[in-house]
Motif scaffolding. Structure first.
Motif, PDB file in Angstrom:
ATOM      1  N   ILE A   1       1.074  -1.181  -0.422  1.00  0.00           N
ATOM      2  CA  ILE A   1      -0.371   0.142   0.371  1.00  0.00           C
ATOM      3  C   ILE A   1       1.255   1.249  -0.066  1.00  0.00           C
ATOM      4  O   ILE A   1       2.286   1.431   0.470  1.00  0.00           O
ATOM      5  N   CYS A   2       0.802   2.423  -1.149  1.00  0.00           N
ATOM      6  CA  CYS A   2       1.062   3.228  -0.803  1.00  0.00           C
ATOM      7  C   CYS A   2       0.163   4.401  -0.565  1.00  0.00           C
ATOM      8  O   CYS A   2      -0.681   4.516  -0.609  1.00  0.00           O
ATOM      9  N   ASN A   3       1.416   5.472   1.020  1.00  0.00           N
ATOM     10  CA  ASN A   3       0.627   6.193   1.117  1.00  0.00           C
ATOM     11  C   ASN A   3      -1.107   6.276   1.750  1.00  0.00           C
ATOM     12  O   ASN A   3      -1.823   6.520   1.886  1.00  0.00           O
ATOM     13  N   GLY A   4      -0.321   5.264   2.401  1.00  0.00           N
ATOM     14  CA  GLY A   4      -1.667   4.789   3.419  1.00  0.00           C
ATOM     15  C   GLY A   4      -1.527   3.741   4.649  1.00  0.00           C
ATOM     16  O   GLY A   4      -0.551   3.640   5.205  1.00  0.00           O
ATOM     17  N   THR A   5      -2.934   3.335   4.625  1.00  0.00           N
ATOM     18  CA  THR A   5      -2.606   2.461   6.082  1.00  0.00           C
ATOM     19  C   THR A   5      -2.810   1.469   5.954  1.00  0.00           C
ATOM     20  O   THR A   5      -2.984   0.859   4.585  1.00  0.00           O
ATOM     21  N   ALA A   6      -3.143  -0.041   6.877  1.00  0.00           N
ATOM     22  CA  ALA A   6      -2.995  -0.932   7.148  1.00  0.00           C
ATOM     23  C   ALA A   6      -4.076  -1.710   5.738  1.00  0.00           C
ATOM     24  O   ALA A   6      -4.354  -2.477   5.477  1.00  0.00           O
ATOM     25  N   SER A   7      -4.924  -1.042   6.396  1.00  0.00           N
ATOM     26  CA  SER A   7      -6.261  -1.742   5.785  1.00  0.00           C
ATOM     27  C   SER A   7      -6.846  -0.701   4.443  1.00  0.00           C
ATOM     28  O   SER A   7      -7.524  -0.444   3.440  1.00  0.00           O
ATOM     29  N   GLY A   8      -5.149  -0.232   3.658  1.00  0.00           N
ATOM     30  CA  GLY A   8      -6.008   0.823   2.884  1.00  0.00           C
ATOM     31  C   GLY A   8      -5.888  -0.404   1.040  1.00  0.00           C
ATOM     32  O   GLY A   8      -5.810  -1.097   1.069  1.00  0.00           O
ATOM     33  N   PRO A   9      -6.170   0.301   0.063  1.00  0.00           N
ATOM     34  CA  PRO A   9      -6.107  -0.195  -1.026  1.00  0.00           C
ATOM     35  C   PRO A   9      -5.074  -0.695  -1.744  1.00  0.00           C
ATOM     36  O   PRO A   9      -3.397  -0.223  -1.478  1.00  0.00           O
ATOM     37  N   VAL A  10      -4.948  -1.977  -2.010  1.00  0.00           N
ATOM     38  CA  VAL A  10      -3.468  -2.686  -2.593  1.00  0.00           C
ATOM     39  C   VAL A  10      -2.935  -2.186  -3.756  1.00  0.00           C
ATOM     40  O   VAL A  10      -3.970  -2.626  -5.031  1.00  0.00           O
ATOM     41  N   MET A  11      -1.768  -1.936  -4.025  1.00  0.00           N
ATOM     42  CA  MET A  11      -0.831  -1.355  -5.359  1.00  0.00           C
ATOM     43  C   MET A  11      -0.649  -3.012  -5.697  1.00  0.00           C
ATOM     44  O   MET A  11      -1.144  -2.986  -7.256  1.00  0.00           O
ATOM     45  N   ARG A  12      -0.249  -3.817  -5.231  1.00  0.00           N
ATOM     46  CA  ARG A  12       1.034  -4.418  -6.093  1.00  0.00           C
ATOM     47  C   ARG A  12       1.015  -5.649  -4.267  1.00  0.00           C
ATOM     48  O   ARG A  12       0.385  -5.555  -3.668  1.00  0.00           O
ATOM     49  N   PHE A  13       0.447  -6.796  -5.362  1.00  0.00           N
ATOM     50  CA  PHE A  13       0.547  -8.220  -4.638  1.00  0.00           C
ATOM     51  C   PHE A  13       2.062  -9.315  -4.464  1.00  0.00           C
ATOM     52  O   PHE A  13       2.238  -9.310  -5.559  1.00  0.00           O
ATOM     53  N   PHE A  14       2.864  -9.479  -3.680  1.00  0.00           N
ATOM     54  CA  PHE A  14       3.819 -10.830  -3.531  1.00  0.00           C
ATOM     55  C   PHE A  14       3.501 -12.006  -2.882  1.00  0.00           C
ATOM     56  O   PHE A  14       2.774 -12.141  -2.063  1.00  0.00           O
ATOM     57  N   PRO A  15       3.504 -12.686  -3.223  1.00  0.00           N
ATOM     58  CA  PRO A  15       3.654 -14.293  -3.214  1.00  0.00           C
ATOM     59  C   PRO A  15       4.097 -14.587  -1.596  1.00  0.00           C
ATOM     60  O   PRO A  15       3.694 -15.143  -0.563  1.00  0.00           O
ATOM     61  N   ASP A  16       5.755 -13.926  -1.779  1.00  0.00           N
ATOM     62  CA  ASP A  16       5.817 -14.424  -0.621  1.00  0.00           C
ATOM     63  C   ASP A  16       6.745 -13.121   0.357  1.00  0.00           C
ATOM     64  O   ASP A  16       6.788 -12.415  -0.846  1.00  0.00           O
ATOM     65  N   ASP A  17       7.778 -13.868   1.434  1.00  0.00           N
ATOM     66  CA  ASP A  17       8.663 -12.417   1.392  1.00  0.00           C
ATOM     67  C   ASP A  17       9.416 -11.998   1.550  1.00  0.00           C
ATOM     68  O   ASP A  17       9.960 -10.594   1.015  1.00  0.00           O
ATOM     69  N   ARG A  18      10.428 -12.747  -0.083  1.00  0.00           N
ATOM     70  CA  ARG A  18      11.546 -12.847  -0.725  1.00  0.00           C
ATOM     71  C   ARG A  18      10.481 -12.187  -1.973  1.00  0.00           C
ATOM     72  O   ARG A  18      11.673 -11.354  -1.711  1.00  0.00           O
ATOM     73  N   ALA A  19       9.994 -12.022  -2.223  1.00  0.00           N
ATOM     74  CA  ALA A  19       9.752 -11.581  -3.428  1.00  0.00           C
ATOM     75  C   ALA A  19       9.154  -9.464  -3.464  1.00  0.00           C
ATOM     76  O   ALA A  19       9.819  -8.860  -3.728  1.00  0.00           O
ATOM     77  N   VAL A  20       9.125  -9.490  -1.305  1.00  0.00           N
ATOM     78  CA  VAL A  20       8.543  -7.718  -1.257  1.00  0.00           C
ATOM     79  C   VAL A  20      10.180  -7.502  -1.421  1.00  0.00           C
ATOM     80  O   VAL A  20      10.115  -6.005  -1.630  1.00  0.00           O
ATOM     81  N   GLU A  21      11.380  -8.191  -0.431  1.00  0.00           N
ATOM     82  CA  GLU A  21      12.796  -8.129  -0.457  1.00  0.00           C
ATOM     83  C   GLU A  21      12.977  -7.637  -1.560  1.00  0.00           C
ATOM     84  O   GLU A  21      13.429  -6.255  -1.497  1.00  0.00           O
ATOM     85  N   ASP A  22      12.788  -8.099  -3.008  1.00  0.00           N
ATOM     86  CA  ASP A  22      12.971  -8.540  -4.273  1.00  0.00           C
ATOM     87  C   ASP A  22      12.645  -6.956  -4.007  1.00  0.00           C
ATOM     88  O   ASP A  22      13.669  -6.514  -4.949  1.00  0.00           O
ATOM     89  N   TYR A  23      11.793  -6.610  -4.543  1.00  0.00           N
ATOM     90  CA  TYR A  23      10.896  -5.174  -5.031  1.00  0.00           C
ATOM     91  C   TYR A  23      11.819  -4.130  -4.331  1.00  0.00           C
ATOM     92  O   TYR A  23      11.658  -3.282  -5.135  1.00  0.00           O
ATOM     93  N   PHE A  24      11.502  -4.469  -3.263  1.00  0.00           N
ATOM     94  CA  PHE A  24      12.355  -2.546  -2.081  1.00  0.00           C
ATOM     95  C   PHE A  24      13.668  -2.956  -2.446  1.00  0.00           C
ATOM     96  O   PHE A  24      13.873  -1.517  -3.136  1.00  0.00           O
ATOM     97  N   ILE A  25      14.402  -3.701  -2.582  1.00  0.00           N
ATOM     98  CA  ILE A  25      15.528  -3.819  -3.148  1.00  0.00           C
ATOM     99  C   ILE A  25      15.921  -3.867  -4.332  1.00  0.00           C
ATOM    100  O   ILE A  25      17.729  -2.877  -4.623  1.00  0.00           O
TER     101      ILE A  25
END
Length: 410
Positions: A373-397
């Motif tokens: 979620i960009c510029n929002g809270t944990a209940s806000g609209p999801v912009m992108r979805f990742f299958p696992d934490d490794r995918a999140v890490e790869d996206y940020f890094i």
């Protein structure tokens, strides 16, 4: 892939000294020290109890309370007796329940903080103890005494806040309304009346979450308020959360609000070289005063430039049954790729307990991955979805998320 979020259970209450809460890693107990301060001896006591009866983990909450984790039910029920004997709580459960009171952490040792801040806090604390009608306030309903100073006026968030006017006078802020400046006694009386008016409201919504409630409460007691100011200050400067923050004032930050018993014990030992007091803040820092030199505690942040100071995260599925995934390790990894001035919140579910406000980036665990979620809270609209934490890490890094959005590649 279809994202699947499990609606979290909203309990609507917080653990207290006489109300332990069951978590995934055992029962947790909470102490709410008067004015957010504990002595070095009290800190050593809590470290010993955390080791002996819990799992050794202690959370420094966003209400400047300490939460000990991993207790058995029997130990959790016995804990209030021990805490009261140690001076860490009121023997009367009704008093204890009403004293959800934040106070400027540097009151008394910051010359720029209103000199009568502790006087005001003492008066409000006594009035809350005497106000039996406030025992039915929601557990999450809180008060604050904001004397400003190095921690700017407006940083303390509560349903009802006594805010300095800088000239020995205090205004009462409730939601989107603020009273005229008055003496400590008059401001305290007004704060209690507003709280009593809230109790009388059918299904009242807390002013800190629903600012319009403030206007309703002022009208209910026939008081004329004016629009509240300083509502837009979301968080202190990270430079105020770690390292030297003023003359003989040092802040040690618990990463993501988690302390071990060893970390708390080390803080206590350093405090004994100063005035012997550990001042707890709502921003996961412990402030020591009167030190001859900069204190260093293993695994605590002692420099204001560390990006972890702009990151928040709950316990995740390691400690909460409602969390859908791990949070702590992921948050620490993502901190290193956080852009300047950006904030990050990693939440185990859409409640966002660790950071109810907006963040530059919020990562929320789901049944089958993580949402962004960009510029929002944990209940806000999801912009992108990742299958696992490794995918999140790869996206940020791999590439800064802000650059991806600007390039239309979210």
């Amino acid at each position: 892939m279809t994202q699947r979020f499990t609606p979290p259970e909203v309990k609507g209450w917080c653990p207290g000294l006489f109300a332990p809460m069951q978590a995934k890693d055992g029962w947790l107990v909470r102490v709410r020290p008067a004015f957010g301060r504990i002595t070095a001896a009290q800190a050593i006591f809590l470290a010993q109890i955390a080791e002996r009866e819990g799992n050794g983990l202690i959370c420094l909450t966003n209400r400047a309370s300490l939460q000990l984790r991993g207790f058995s039910h029997a130990n959790a029920l016995h804990f209030p007796e021990l805490a009261v004997l140690a001076g860490l709580g009121m023997a009367n459960p009704e008093y204890e329940k009403r004293l959800a009171l934040l106070v400027s952490p540097l009151a008394g040792c910051d010359p720029s903080c209103a000199p009568d801040t502790l006087e005001c806090a003492t008066a409000l604390r006594a009035a809350l103890c005497d106000a039996n009608s406030l025992s039915t306030l929601p557990d999450k309903f809180g008060f604050a005494v904001d004397g400003g100073g190095l921690f700017t006026v407006g940083l303390l968030k509560a349903d009802i806040t006594l805010q300095t006017n800088g000239v020995g006078l205090w205004s009462v802020v409730c939601g989107n309304q603020k009273s005229k400046p008055a003496s400590v006694q008059v401001a305290v009386e007004l704060a209690v009346k507003l709280a009593q008016a809230f109790v009388a409201l059918p299904k009242g919504k807390r002013p800190v979450r629903y600012p319009q409630t403030g206007q309703m409460l002022f009208q209910a007691i026939n008081q004329l308020g004016c629009p509240a100011e300083n509502m837009g200050i979301a968080a202190p400067d990270p430079a105020m959360l770690a390292g030297k923050i003023g003359p003989a004032l040092y802040a040690l930050n618990a990463p993501l609000g988690i302390l071990t018993s060893a970390m708390l014990r080390s803080c206590a030992n350093h405090a004994r070289n100063g005035d012997g007091i550990l001042r707890l803040t709502p921003w996961h820092s412990i402030i020591l005063h009167g030190m001859p030199c900069t204190p260093h505690v293993a695994d605590m942040v002692d420099t204001g430039t560390n990006p972890i100071l702009r990151v928040s995260a709950c316990m995740g599925n390691a400690g909460c049954a409602q969390a859908e995934g791990a949070t702590q390790a992921l948050a620490k990894k993502l901190a290193h790729s956080l852009g300047a001035g950006k904030s990050l919140h990693v939440s185990g579910c859409s409640k966002g307990c660790a950071h109810p406000a907006k963040a530059s980036w919020t990562v929320v665990a789901a049944q089958n991955g993580y949402g962004l979620i960009c510029n929002g809270t944990a209940s806000g609209p999801v912009m992108r979805f990742f299958p696992d934490d490794r995918a999140v890490e790869d996206y940020f890094i791999g590439t800064k998320p802000q650059e991806r959005i600007m390039n239309g590649r979210v």
